[in-house]
Enzyme design. Structure first.
Site, PDB file in Angstrom:
ATOM      1  N   CYS A  63       0.975  -1.734  -0.013  1.00  0.00           N
ATOM      2  CA  CYS A  63      -0.114  -0.371   0.126  1.00  0.00           C
ATOM      3  C   CYS A  63       0.938   0.960  -0.063  1.00  0.00           C
ATOM      4  CB  CYS A  63      -0.734  -0.585   1.688  1.00  0.00           C
ATOM      5  SG  CYS A  63      -2.031   1.086   0.727  1.00  0.00           S
ATOM      6  N   CYS A  67       0.515   4.926   7.216  1.00  0.00           N
ATOM      7  CA  CYS A  67      -0.184   4.988   7.748  1.00  0.00           C
ATOM      8  C   CYS A  67       1.076   4.218   9.471  1.00  0.00           C
ATOM      9  CB  CYS A  67      -1.164   3.968   8.070  1.00  0.00           C
ATOM     10  SG  CYS A  67      -2.589   4.496   6.640  1.00  0.00           S
ATOM     11  N   CYS A  70       0.744   0.515   9.775  1.00  0.00           N
ATOM     12  CA  CYS A  70       0.068  -1.430   9.601  1.00  0.00           C
ATOM     13  C   CYS A  70       1.288  -1.574   8.915  1.00  0.00           C
ATOM     14  CB  CYS A  70      -0.974   0.094   8.029  1.00  0.00           C
ATOM     15  SG  CYS A  70      -1.387  -1.709   6.775  1.00  0.00           S
ATOM     16  N   CYS A 107     -16.940  -9.454   6.103  1.00  0.00           N
ATOM     17  CA  CYS A 107     -15.946  -7.505   5.225  1.00  0.00           C
ATOM     18  C   CYS A 107     -14.540  -8.298   5.055  1.00  0.00           C
ATOM     19  CB  CYS A 107     -15.602  -6.578   6.768  1.00  0.00           C
ATOM     20  SG  CYS A 107     -16.562  -6.742   7.782  1.00  0.00           S
ATOM     21  N   CYS A 138     -19.649  -6.138   3.679  1.00  0.00           N
ATOM     22  CA  CYS A 138     -19.249  -4.732   3.718  1.00  0.00           C
ATOM     23  C   CYS A 138     -17.228  -4.686   3.240  1.00  0.00           C
ATOM     24  CB  CYS A 138     -18.808  -4.240   5.209  1.00  0.00           C
ATOM     25  SG  CYS A 138     -17.652  -3.921   6.390  1.00  0.00           S
ATOM     26  N   CYS A 198     -19.259   2.549   8.658  1.00  0.00           N
ATOM     27  CA  CYS A 198     -17.979   1.692   9.408  1.00  0.00           C
ATOM     28  C   CYS A 198     -17.599   2.597  10.048  1.00  0.00           C
ATOM     29  CB  CYS A 198     -18.077   0.287   9.555  1.00  0.00           C
ATOM     30  SG  CYS A 198     -17.222  -0.594  10.597  1.00  0.00           S
ATOM     31  N   ARG A 270     -18.051  -2.142  17.982  1.00  0.00           N
ATOM     32  CA  ARG A 270     -16.808  -3.304  17.741  1.00  0.00           C
ATOM     33  C   ARG A 270     -15.934  -3.352  18.669  1.00  0.00           C
ATOM     34  NH1 ARG A 270     -16.814  -4.376  12.272  1.00  0.00           N
ATOM     35  NH2 ARG A 270     -19.229  -4.961  12.325  1.00  0.00           N
TER      36      ARG A 270
HETATM   37  N1  SAM Z   1      -6.790   0.242   3.015  1.00  0.00           N
HETATM   38  C1  SAM Z   1      -8.212   0.948   3.341  1.00  0.00           C
HETATM   39  C2  SAM Z   1      -7.754   2.334   4.732  1.00  0.00           C
HETATM   40  O1  SAM Z   1      -6.760   2.520   5.035  1.00  0.00           O
HETATM   41  O2  SAM Z   1      -9.027   2.639   5.052  1.00  0.00           O
HETATM   42  C3  SAM Z   1      -8.380  -0.747   4.061  1.00  0.00           C
HETATM   43  C4  SAM Z   1      -8.023  -1.107   4.629  1.00  0.00           C
HETATM   44  S1  SAM Z   1      -7.032  -1.035   6.074  1.00  0.00           S
HETATM   45  C5  SAM Z   1      -6.302  -2.064   6.757  1.00  0.00           C
HETATM   46  C6  SAM Z   1      -8.151  -0.680   7.960  1.00  0.00           C
HETATM   47  C7  SAM Z   1      -8.359  -0.212   9.004  1.00  0.00           C
HETATM   48  O3  SAM Z   1      -7.360  -1.166   9.758  1.00  0.00           O
HETATM   49  C8  SAM Z   1      -7.428   1.193   9.072  1.00  0.00           C
HETATM   50  O4  SAM Z   1      -8.024   2.348   9.208  1.00  0.00           O
HETATM   51  C9  SAM Z   1      -6.993   0.890  10.308  1.00  0.00           C
HETATM   52  O5  SAM Z   1      -8.000   1.548  12.102  1.00  0.00           O
HETATM   53  C10 SAM Z   1      -7.424  -0.389  10.961  1.00  0.00           C
HETATM   54  N2  SAM Z   1      -5.530  -1.335  11.228  1.00  0.00           N
HETATM   55  C11 SAM Z   1      -4.472  -1.633  10.157  1.00  0.00           C
HETATM   56  N3  SAM Z   1      -3.520  -1.876  10.419  1.00  0.00           N
HETATM   57  C12 SAM Z   1      -3.631  -1.818  12.032  1.00  0.00           C
HETATM   58  C13 SAM Z   1      -3.121  -2.416  13.648  1.00  0.00           C
HETATM   59  N4  SAM Z   1      -1.747  -2.724  13.420  1.00  0.00           N
HETATM   60  N5  SAM Z   1      -3.787  -2.577  14.730  1.00  0.00           N
HETATM   61  C14 SAM Z   1      -4.900  -2.050  14.858  1.00  0.00           C
HETATM   62  N6  SAM Z   1      -6.097  -1.930  13.778  1.00  0.00           N
HETATM   63  C15 SAM Z   1      -5.268  -1.668  12.353  1.00  0.00           C
HETATM   64 FE1  SF4 Z   2      -2.738   1.249   3.331  1.00  0.00          FE
HETATM   65 FE2  SF4 Z   2      -2.576   0.018   5.780  1.00  0.00          FE
HETATM   66 FE3  SF4 Z   2      -3.457   2.789   5.451  1.00  0.00          FE
HETATM   67 FE4  SF4 Z   2      -4.858   0.825   5.246  1.00  0.00          FE
HETATM   68  S1  SF4 Z   2      -4.618   1.555   6.377  1.00  0.00           S
HETATM   69  S2  SF4 Z   2      -4.392   3.083   3.634  1.00  0.00           S
HETATM   70  S3  SF4 Z   2      -3.637  -0.378   3.927  1.00  0.00           S
HETATM   71  S4  SF4 Z   2      -0.832   1.915   4.852  1.00  0.00           S
END
Ligand code: SAM
Ligand code: SF4
Ligand code: DTB
Length: 324
Positions: A63, A67, A70, A107, A138, A198, A270
């Site tokens: 990606c 973030c 992530c 989801c 979802c 959500c 949740r």
């Molecule tokens: N890429 C899209 C986005 O960011 O909107 C969808 C997938 S993203 C992985 C979905 C959500 O997963 C993120 O907004 C974040 O809140 C949650 N998430 C990702 N990594 C995480 C982690 N290590 N611990 C807790 N929540 C996490």
């Molecule tokens: Fe990409 Fe992870 Fe951020 Fe979603 S949460 S936009 S998958 S880096």
């Protein structure tokens, strides 16, 4: 406007929470806070029922966003099996298994910043296929435009997950590649299309209580409360910048769920990521605080979740029934 949407903008709900009021909820004695949350919970829900959703990563890794939490960001070096978009038959096989396990909502998540219109064509087939199995659908795909949300609504999508993640003040410490306003804009498109929202966040990222207050204030003061509010406890993944973050005090996590329940009394709150590291006793306290939804199944998107046998034994022990 459908009946359920009306529920989330009803007159007894508030959209004007001040930070001071929310901070006052947080700082009550723990027993007073939990009593208040449980009392409100019982006015709107069966306290012994929990909704269960299952997750599937339909496109994993690489990606472009940064973030900090992530494992799927191309900028971090978390150990990860990178996978392009999953074929439809594999998605439907996973959804069928989730349904057999007792999940009512499926989801599907993709590691995209924002899908291209052509990416949505196979995703729409997935939504249609999962719906045909009799499950709620979802998606979480990143940012969407107004015309994309309309296409997804037309395909029958029930929910779209898009998190605000944290407070506007702390946000810049966590993500630099898209703004808070970008997220609010996508949420507006989702709402306008009539798809259930959500939307929640992550705690335990090194934020202060004021930031948790700020996140909940943003969530509850939207034009409509999100129907589903996932509160994630950070999963500290090796190779991400937050891998060594200090663990959040567990009782502060319970307080966050309780305050969410009080502020958004008709929403499903949740108990989301992070359960793998939680004791049964802590999860029981989370349900008492008003959490009434979980992710069920042994994997979240890329990280582990408790095994289903363990979750069922916990539900049995607590007298909790899965919401149908
Ligand atoms: N890429 C899209 C986005 O960011 O909107 C969808 C997938 S993203 C992985 C979905 C959500 O997963 C993120 O907004 C974040 O809140 C949650 N998430 C990702 N990594 C995480 C982690 N290590 N611990 C807790 N929540 C996490
Ligand atoms: Fe990409 Fe992870 Fe951020 Fe979603 S949460 S936009 S998958 S880096
Ligand atoms: C949400 O709020 N939490 C889920 C879901 N929405 C998409 C994702 C949690 C991801 C945890 C880290 C992982 O497994 O990659």
């Amino acid at each position: 406007m459908n009946a359920r949407t009306e529920d989330f903008i009803a007159e007894d709900l508030r959209y004007d929470w001040s930070a001071d009021e929310i901070a006052a909820l947080f700082s009550q004695p723990f027993n007073d806070l939990l009593f208040q949350a449980q009392t409100i919970h019982r006015q709107h829900f069966d306290p012994n029922q929990v909704q269960v959703s299952s997750l599937l990563s339909i496109k994993t890794g690489k990606c472009p966003e940064d973030c900090a939490y992530c494992p799927q960001s191309v900028r971090h070096d978390a150990e990860l099996e990178v996978d392009p978009l999953m074929p439809l038959d594999e998605v439907l096989a996973a959804a069928t298994k989730a349904k057999e396990m007792g999940s009512t909502r499926f989801c599907m998540g993709a590691a995209w910043r924002s899908p291209k219109d052509k990416d949505l064509i196979p995703v729409i087939k997935m939504v249609e296929g999962v719906k045909a199995l009799g499950m709620e659908t979802c998606l979480t795909l990143g940012m969407l435009t107004g015309s994309q949300t309309q296409k997804l609504k037309d395909a029958g999508l029930d929910y779209y997950n898009h998190n605000l993640d944290t407070s506007p003040d702390f946000y810049g410490e966590i993500i630099s590649t898209r703004t808070y306003q970008d997220r609010l804009d996508t949420l507006e498109h989702v709402r306008d299309a009539g798809i259930h929202v959500c939307c929640g966040g992550i705690v335990g990222m090194g934020e202060t209580r004021d930031d948790r207050v700020g996140l909940l204030q943003q969530l509850a003061n939207q034009p409509q409360h999100p129907e589903s509010v996932p509160i994630n406890m950070l999963v500290r993944v090796e190779g991400t910048p937050l891998a060594n973050e200090q663990e959040l005090d567990h009782l502060e996590f319970v307080r966050t769920l309780a305050v969410a329940r009080i502020m958004m009394p008709r929403s499903y709150v949740r108990l989301s990521a992070g359960r793998e590291a939680m004791s049964d006793e802590l999860q029981a306290l989370c349900f008492f605080a008003g959490a009434n939804s979980i992710f069920y199944g042994e994997k979240l998107l890329t990280t582990p979740n408790p095994d289903t046998g363990h979750d069922m034994a916990l539900f049995e022990n607590l007298g909790i029934k899965v919401m149908q």
